[in-house]
Design a protein around this motif. Structure first.
Motif, short mmCIF file in Angstrom:
data_model
loop_
_atom_site.label_atom_id
_atom_site.label_comp_id
_atom_site.label_asym_id
_atom_site.label_seq_id
_atom_site.Cartn_x
_atom_site.Cartn_y
_atom_site.Cartn_z
N GLY A 110 0.84 -1.21 0.00
CA GLY A 110 0.00 0.00 0.00
C GLY A 110 0.87 1.26 0.00
O GLY A 110 0.59 2.22 -0.73
N TYR A 111 1.94 1.24 0.83
CA TYR A 111 2.84 2.41 0.85
C TYR A 111 3.52 2.59 -0.51
O TYR A 111 3.69 3.72 -0.98
N ALA A 113 2.30 1.79 -3.43
CA ALA A 113 1.31 2.36 -4.37
C ALA A 113 1.16 3.85 -4.09
O ALA A 113 1.11 4.67 -5.02
N ASP A 114 1.10 4.22 -2.79
CA ASP A 114 0.93 5.64 -2.44
C ASP A 114 2.12 6.47 -2.94
O ASP A 114 1.95 7.53 -3.54
N THR A 115 3.33 5.99 -2.65
CA THR A 115 4.50 6.82 -3.00
C THR A 115 4.65 6.91 -4.52
O THR A 115 5.05 7.95 -5.04
N ALA A 117 2.27 7.18 -6.44
CA ALA A 117 1.30 8.19 -6.85
C ALA A 117 1.65 9.56 -6.25
O ALA A 117 0.83 10.48 -6.28
N LYS A 119 2.00 10.29 -3.09
CA LYS A 119 1.16 10.56 -1.92
C LYS A 119 1.93 10.27 -0.63
O LYS A 119 2.49 9.17 -0.47
N TRP A 120 1.98 11.24 0.28
CA TRP A 120 2.62 11.06 1.59
C TRP A 120 1.50 10.73 2.56
O TRP A 120 0.75 11.61 2.98
N SER A 121 1.35 9.40 2.88
CA SER A 121 0.17 9.05 3.68
C SER A 121 0.56 8.05 4.77
O SER A 121 1.56 7.35 4.63
N TYR A 122 -0.23 7.99 5.83
CA TYR A 122 0.03 7.04 6.91
C TYR A 122 -1.12 6.06 7.03
O TYR A 122 -2.27 6.40 6.76
N ARG A 123 -0.80 4.87 7.44
CA ARG A 123 -1.83 3.88 7.78
C ARG A 123 -1.76 3.66 9.29
O ARG A 123 -0.68 3.76 9.87
#
Ligand code: NAP
Ligand code: GLV
Length: 306
Positions: A110-111, A113-115, A117, A119-123
């Motif tokens: 998931g990380y 895929a985010d990076t 795109a 995207k700086w995101s946390y789960r």
């Protein structure tokens, strides 16, 4: 002393050279139909013709841990079959399985895929206590894997035919304890040999007993798994995915649904590779021990199938 090397789908030449160098007293050659009789053979999935012609053999040294392909042949009862006994495989298997478990647990796909795109995101961190890992098969590879997983503080369950007592591992044994083992497990790692008892053991009935969100890591043999059942259980949401290294047909056919399933990761039967130098050293050591009349490890029990 004559040694013969017979492989399917793999060049024997580097092994012939390596064995000759490690054991100068022996005459080592690659087998061809009609070759002179040898005393010991180093093999991987040899044809029945090899067994039928090589009537003087005392030992078949398999250059892998799994002997399922060998035991499908018609072998003389007196012929000793010897498997590779770790020879650098267990550490590779521990790396692969710990990688797979941690990648899944920490949601690294998931990380990624985010990076990708931007995207700086946390789960939300997940609880390790909810990710009990169950290792089916606590032999040479499974024991090392179970111990490696325990280092990361995952709750670890183990399942084998005979009872075991491994520190940090909750051990289950015998078919009657399989439901309890599965129900106590969220991430299932298969490291059993392929035998008539274990073929198709990963099916809708057993996989459905894993805890909700269960995940499968199959690193043993493709024929352990009923592949359609895995897809049904993932698509229904009971299982969250799988990392698979072995398949019923290898190489995995290009049209196979596993290649493109978003929740399945495929690797090409590479979790624990045979390391040539370590294996040659082990095989030569065993031949020398046999010459001295000593017992060796890794002799296969043909009745048991591993
Ligand atoms: P092993 O030392 O023979 O251990 C097998 C384990 O499975 C033992 O703990 C055994 O129980 C257990 N077992 C066997 N039949 C069982 C049954 N019916 N129910 C419950 N437990 C059962 O084998 P290994 O060296 O760890 O290797 C395991 C398999 O990994 C190999 O056979 C091979 O197929 C596969 N492999 C794959 C790769 C790869 O690259 N993907 C590489 C190497 C090996 P007991 O301890 O009670 O006998
Ligand atoms: C590989 O699959 C092995 O059995 O060693």
């Amino acid at each position: 002393m004559k040694l013969t090397v017979c492989f399917s789908g793999l060049s024997p030449d580097p092994w012939v050279q390596g064995l000759q160098q490690a054991f100068p007293q022996a005459a080592v050659s690659a087998w061809a139909p009609g070759a002179a009789p040898a005393d010991h053979a180093i093999v991987w999935a040899p044809p029945q013709q090899f067994i039928d012609e090589q009537l003087g053999l005392q030992t078949l040294f398999n250059i892998g841990a799994g002997v399922d392909a060998l035991l499908q042949l018609k072998l003389p009862p007196s012929l000793k079959v010897v498997r590779l006994d770790d020879a650098g495989m267990s550490v590779q298997m521990a790396e692969y399985v710990c990688h797979a478990v941690i990648r899944h647990f920490r949601e690294f796909d998931g990380y990624d895929a985010d990076t990708q795109a931007g995207k700086w995101s946390y789960r939300k961190p997940r609880s390790r206590a909810d990710f009990a890992v169950g290792v089916m098969g606590l032999g040479v590879l499974g024991e090392r894997v179970a111990k490696a997983l325990a280092v990361f503080d995952f709750p670890v369950n183990g399942y084998s035919r005979s009872p075991k007592d491994l520190p940090g591992v909750r051990c289950f044994s015998g078919a009657q304890s399989l439901p309890d083992f599965l129900q106590a497990t969220r991430v299932l790692v298969n490291l059993m040999p392929l035998t008539p008892e274990t073929e198709n053991i990963l099916n809708k009935d057993t996989l459905a007993q894993l805890q909700a969100g269960g995940y499968l890591i199959n690193v043993a043999r493709g024929k352990h798994l009923v592949e359609e059942d895995l897809i049904v259980l993932i698509d229904s949401g009971h299982l969250s995915g799988a990392m698979l290294d072995v398949f019923r047909t290898e190489p995995l056919p290009l049209t196979h649904p596993f290649w493109h399933h978003p929740k399945i990761t495929v690797t090409p039967h590479t979790s624990a590779r045979t390391l040539r130098e370590e294996s040659i050293a082990q095989i030569v050591g065993k031949i020398q021990a046999l010459q001295l009349g000593q017992a060796i490890n890794g002799v296969v029990d043909a009745q048991r199938g591993y």
